[in-house]
Write a protein that holds these residues in place. Structure first.
Motif, mmCIF file in Angstrom:
data_model
loop_
_atom_site.group_PDB
_atom_site.id
_atom_site.type_symbol
_atom_site.label_atom_id
_atom_site.label_comp_id
_atom_site.label_asym_id
_atom_site.label_seq_id
_atom_site.Cartn_x
_atom_site.Cartn_y
_atom_site.Cartn_z
ATOM 1 N N GLN A 24 0.838 -1.203 0.000
ATOM 2 C CA GLN A 24 0.000 0.000 0.000
ATOM 3 C C GLN A 24 0.870 1.250 0.000
ATOM 4 N N ARG A 25 0.589 2.139 -0.929
ATOM 5 C CA ARG A 25 1.348 3.380 -1.035
ATOM 6 C C ARG A 25 0.880 4.384 0.010
ATOM 7 N N GLY A 26 1.791 5.239 0.451
ATOM 8 C CA GLY A 26 1.389 6.287 1.372
ATOM 9 C C GLY A 26 2.457 6.639 2.371
ATOM 10 N N CYS A 27 2.022 7.130 3.529
ATOM 11 C CA CYS A 27 2.955 7.489 4.591
ATOM 12 C C CYS A 27 2.283 7.258 5.935
ATOM 13 N N LEU A 28 3.086 7.325 6.974
ATOM 14 C CA LEU A 28 2.620 7.071 8.331
ATOM 15 C C LEU A 28 2.746 8.343 9.153
ATOM 16 N N VAL A 29 1.627 8.812 9.699
ATOM 17 C CA VAL A 29 1.635 9.927 10.654
ATOM 18 C C VAL A 29 1.523 9.287 12.024
ATOM 19 N N LEU A 30 2.599 9.362 12.791
ATOM 20 C CA LEU A 30 2.774 8.515 13.965
ATOM 21 C C LEU A 30 2.961 9.319 15.243
ATOM 22 N N ASP A 31 2.081 9.092 16.209
ATOM 23 C CA ASP A 31 2.225 9.733 17.512
ATOM 24 C C ASP A 31 3.418 9.118 18.240
ATOM 25 N N TYR A 32 4.301 9.973 18.728
ATOM 26 C CA TYR A 32 5.492 9.480 19.408
ATOM 27 C C TYR A 32 5.144 8.767 20.709
ATOM 28 N N LEU B 290 9.404 -1.610 12.056
ATOM 29 C CA LEU B 290 9.221 -1.497 10.617
ATOM 30 C C LEU B 290 10.555 -1.632 9.881
ATOM 31 N N ALA B 291 11.596 -1.017 10.430
ATOM 32 C CA ALA B 291 12.917 -1.118 9.804
ATOM 33 C C ALA B 291 13.409 -2.565 9.818
ATOM 34 N N ASP B 292 13.202 -3.250 10.928
ATOM 35 C CA ASP B 292 13.621 -4.652 11.035
ATOM 36 C C ASP B 292 12.885 -5.529 10.031
ATOM 37 N N LYS B 293 11.634 -5.170 9.751
ATOM 38 C CA LYS B 293 10.837 -5.918 8.785
ATOM 39 C C LYS B 293 11.079 -5.451 7.348
ATOM 40 N N LYS B 294 11.992 -4.451 7.199
ATOM 41 C CA LYS B 294 12.303 -3.858 5.895
ATOM 42 C C LYS B 294 11.071 -3.246 5.236
ATOM 43 N N ILE B 295 10.225 -2.651 6.073
ATOM 44 C CA ILE B 295 9.064 -1.908 5.590
ATOM 45 C C ILE B 295 9.455 -0.431 5.575
ATOM 46 N N ASN B 296 9.534 0.154 4.379
ATOM 47 C CA ASN B 296 10.125 1.482 4.230
ATOM 48 C C ASN B 296 9.100 2.599 4.075
ATOM 49 N N ILE B 297 7.950 2.482 4.708
ATOM 50 C CA ILE B 297 6.952 3.533 4.611
ATOM 51 C C ILE B 297 7.488 4.812 5.262
ATOM 52 N N PRO B 298 7.384 5.973 4.588
ATOM 53 C CA PRO B 298 7.854 7.228 5.184
ATOM 54 C C PRO B 298 7.058 7.561 6.448
ATOM 55 N N ILE B 299 7.761 8.063 7.470
ATOM 56 C CA ILE B 299 7.135 8.337 8.764
ATOM 57 C C ILE B 299 7.228 9.820 9.116
ATOM 58 N N ILE B 300 6.103 10.377 9.547
ATOM 59 C CA ILE B 300 6.050 11.725 10.105
ATOM 60 C C ILE B 300 5.637 11.588 11.556
ATOM 61 N N PHE B 301 6.513 11.972 12.472
ATOM 62 C CA PHE B 301 6.173 11.893 13.890
ATOM 63 C C PHE B 301 5.402 13.132 14.321
ATOM 64 N N ILE B 302 4.419 12.914 15.198
ATOM 65 C CA ILE B 302 3.744 14.020 15.858
ATOM 66 C C ILE B 302 3.809 13.744 17.361
ATOM 67 N N SER B 303 3.987 14.789 18.152
ATOM 68 C CA SER B 303 4.152 14.570 19.587
ATOM 69 C C SER B 303 3.843 15.822 20.384
ATOM 70 N N GLY B 304 3.293 15.603 21.574
ATOM 71 C CA GLY B 304 3.047 16.714 22.486
ATOM 72 C C GLY B 304 4.132 16.862 23.517
ATOM 73 N N HIS B 305 5.076 15.884 23.539
ATOM 74 C CA HIS B 305 6.112 15.939 24.572
ATOM 75 C C HIS B 305 7.438 15.355 24.106
ATOM 76 N N GLY B 306 7.682 15.343 22.825
ATOM 77 C CA GLY B 306 8.960 14.839 22.336
ATOM 78 C C GLY B 306 10.066 15.854 22.551
ATOM 79 N N GLY B 307 11.213 15.421 23.009
ATOM 80 C CA GLY B 307 12.339 16.309 23.226
ATOM 81 C C GLY B 307 13.341 16.225 22.100
ATOM 82 N N VAL B 308 14.428 16.961 22.243
ATOM 83 C CA VAL B 308 15.453 16.986 21.207
ATOM 84 C C VAL B 308 16.063 15.601 20.963
#
Length: 213
Positions: free
Chosen positions: A53-61, A75-93
């Motif tokens: 399936q084509r697309g991307c992943l919008v992922l809560d941290y 996903l990396a271990d499974k060699k699934i290369n879907i692009p990921i966009i992280f969203i978070s209310g408390h992610g740090g540097v």
């Protein structure tokens, strides 16, 4: 500026454990023409996702049980290369740096502007399309490689492994064949690979050179 409409075959896979966030983001993205599939957990996504399936992943941290970074690694271990966009209310540097180093498109902190997310999704869709096109080209190249004779593969392997030593005399000396024979094999290799130069062969084949034997 007019936004580029999203490709109709691509889907935004949204994972957030907050039902209100899933509802509001899904509605907003639907209004902009995106197809959205929302999940409340990483496990629910993994159980349902088909890598074709084509697309991307919008992922809560900050997901419970399996957080965003853990899912990214799975996903990396499974060699699934879907692009990921992280969203978070408390992610740090540190989390942001880790996610980006692992290949994430971006890391957006809540609250974020919808346009910022749309821009990220558009970039992610493009990255997914380019990666899939490269995969198709790589498979096609391997199929053409399979049509080479054993000697042609030997010559091709040498040129790929030694891009600065592709003269017929050098190849012939290494493989103990005449330069004229090398010229014949080179012509056949380029013909079967449907390319016009040794440089194209090297650019096309370096990642899979070990599979030519």
């Amino acid at each position: 500026m007019v936004e580029t409409p999203p490709p109709h075959t691509s889907t935004v896979f949204l994972i957030d454990d907050d039902a209100d966030v899933r509802t509001s983001l899904s509605r907003a993205l639907n209004k902009r023409g995106f197809t959205v599939r929302a999940f409340e957990s990483a496990r629910a996504f993994l159980d349902a996702y088909d890598p074709s399936q084509r697309g991307c992943l919008v992922l809560d941290y900050g997901l419970p049980q399996m957080d965003g970074l853990k899912l990214q690694k799975v996903l990396a271990d499974k060699k699934i290369n879907i692009p990921i966009i992280f969203i978070s209310g408390h992610g740090g540097v540190p989390e942001t740096v880790q996610a980006i180093k692992a290949g994430a498109i971006d890391f957006l902190e809540k609250p974020f502007r919808q346009k910022a997310l749309v821009d990220c999704i558009t970039a992610a869709f493009l990255a997914d399309q380019e990666r899939r096109a490269a995969d198709v080209d790589r498979i096609s190249a391997l199929e053409r490689f399979a049509k080479l004779t054993l000697r042609e593969k030997e010559v091709a392997n040498f040129m790929i492994a030694n891009p600065s030593s592709t003269a017929s005399k050098e190849i012939g000396r290494e493989l103990d064949i005449s330069p004229r024979t090398v010229d014949h094999h080179r012509a056949r290799i380029l013909e079967k690979m449907a390319i016009g130069s040794v440089a194209e062969l090297i650019d096309l084949s370096i990642p899979d050179a070990d599979r030519l034997n």
